[in-house]
Design an enzyme around this catalytic site. Structure first.
Site, short mmCIF file in Angstrom:
data_model
loop_
_atom_site.label_atom_id
_atom_site.label_comp_id
_atom_site.label_asym_id
_atom_site.label_seq_id
_atom_site.Cartn_x
_atom_site.Cartn_y
_atom_site.Cartn_z
N HIS A 274 64.93 26.23 123.15
CA HIS A 274 65.55 26.77 121.93
C HIS A 274 64.52 27.59 121.12
O HIS A 274 64.80 28.72 120.72
CB HIS A 274 66.12 25.62 121.09
CG HIS A 274 66.71 26.03 119.79
ND1 HIS A 274 68.07 25.92 119.51
CD2 HIS A 274 66.16 26.57 118.67
CE1 HIS A 274 68.30 26.37 118.29
NE2 HIS A 274 67.16 26.76 117.76
N GLU A 275 63.34 27.00 120.90
CA GLU A 275 62.32 27.68 120.08
C GLU A 275 61.77 28.91 120.81
O GLU A 275 61.51 29.94 120.19
CB GLU A 275 61.19 26.73 119.71
CG GLU A 275 61.59 25.50 118.90
CD GLU A 275 62.49 25.80 117.71
OE1 GLU A 275 62.37 26.88 117.10
OE2 GLU A 275 63.35 24.94 117.40
N HIS B 65 63.85 31.89 120.28
CA HIS B 65 63.64 32.53 118.97
C HIS B 65 62.58 33.63 119.04
O HIS B 65 62.69 34.65 118.36
CB HIS B 65 63.16 31.50 117.93
CG HIS B 65 64.28 30.78 117.22
ND1 HIS B 65 65.21 31.44 116.45
CD2 HIS B 65 64.59 29.46 117.13
CE1 HIS B 65 66.05 30.54 115.93
NE2 HIS B 65 65.71 29.34 116.33
N GLY C 94 62.33 21.47 115.50
CA GLY C 94 61.48 22.60 115.82
C GLY C 94 61.67 23.74 114.83
O GLY C 94 62.69 23.80 114.14
N GLN D 134 61.64 32.49 112.11
CA GLN D 134 62.54 31.80 111.17
C GLN D 134 61.95 31.70 109.77
O GLN D 134 62.68 31.41 108.81
CB GLN D 134 62.84 30.38 111.66
CG GLN D 134 63.68 30.34 112.93
CD GLN D 134 64.02 28.92 113.28
OE1 GLN D 134 63.24 28.23 113.92
NE2 GLN D 134 65.18 28.45 112.87
N CYS E 191 70.61 24.82 114.59
CA CYS E 191 69.46 25.67 114.26
C CYS E 191 69.34 25.78 112.75
O CYS E 191 70.35 25.98 112.07
CB CYS E 191 69.66 27.05 114.89
SG CYS E 191 68.31 28.19 114.56
N LEU E 192 68.11 25.67 112.25
CA LEU E 192 67.90 25.77 110.79
C LEU E 192 68.28 27.15 110.26
O LEU E 192 68.54 27.30 109.07
CB LEU E 192 66.44 25.45 110.45
CG LEU E 192 65.97 24.01 110.75
CD1 LEU E 192 64.49 23.87 110.47
CD2 LEU E 192 66.77 22.99 109.96
#
Ligand code: NI
Length: 168
Positions: free
Chosen positions: A130-131, A134, A44, A49, A88-89
């Site tokens: 998670h997303e 963000h 995701g 991000q 996480c990226l």
């Protein structure tokens, strides 16, 4: 090509704005986000991000669901929880087990503005939660207790050759 912002950047801590224009610019953003997510081999990616202050994320659970979520709302969460390893990226190189709801129902709009509802389980439910975090300026490390959070951040700093305490 978009750039991925990492922990310490202000944009990752903002509450993102609602999308009100479903135009070609939104479509371009979503396509670029899919491309970036694929390149990074992620499950995701959320707009903040990539430095964009909008309530948008994309998910590919690699099990058949590949979707853009615009203005998402988690409308139901299961009492049942599960622990799963998460990363996480925006905090590359560190992973930790985290407890979250096992199932969620999310309502969102697609890139054309059409509303849909999706019942998500397991990895997909995990990714949606998670997303969605963000978009509210919340990172997965914030969901750990203070001690575990600091430990993970220190590992991240070490792995990325950052000065100790630089992302605090
Ligand atoms: Ni993330």
């Amino acid at each position: 090509m978009l750039e991925i912002y990492t922990i310490g950047e202000e944009i990752l801590r903002e509450k993102c704005k609602k999308v009100d224009k479903f135009d070609s610019a939104l479509e371009l953003l979503v396509n670029a986000m899919f491309e970036k997510m694929d390149e990074a081999d992620g499950v995701g990616l959320a707009a903040p991000q990539v430095g964009v202050d909008l309530r948008v994320f994309v998910i590919d659970d690699h099990r058949g669901v590949r979707k853009a979520f615009i203005n998402p709302e988690i409308v139901e969460t299961s009492m049942e929880e599960c622990s799963m390893e998460e990363g996480c990226l925006s905090i590359p190189g560190v992973y930790t087990y985290l407890t979250r709801s096992k199932k969620v129902t999310v309502q969102a709009q697609d890139v054309k503005g059409k509303t849909f509802r999706l019942e998500a389980d397991d990895l997909l439910a995990r990714a949606v939660q998670h997303e969605n975090d963000h978009l509210n300026g919340v990172l997965f490390v914030d969901r750990l207790d203070e001690k575990s959070r600091i430990k993970l951040i220190r590992t991240y700093e070490r792995k990325n050759k950052l000065k100790r305490g630089s992302v605090e």
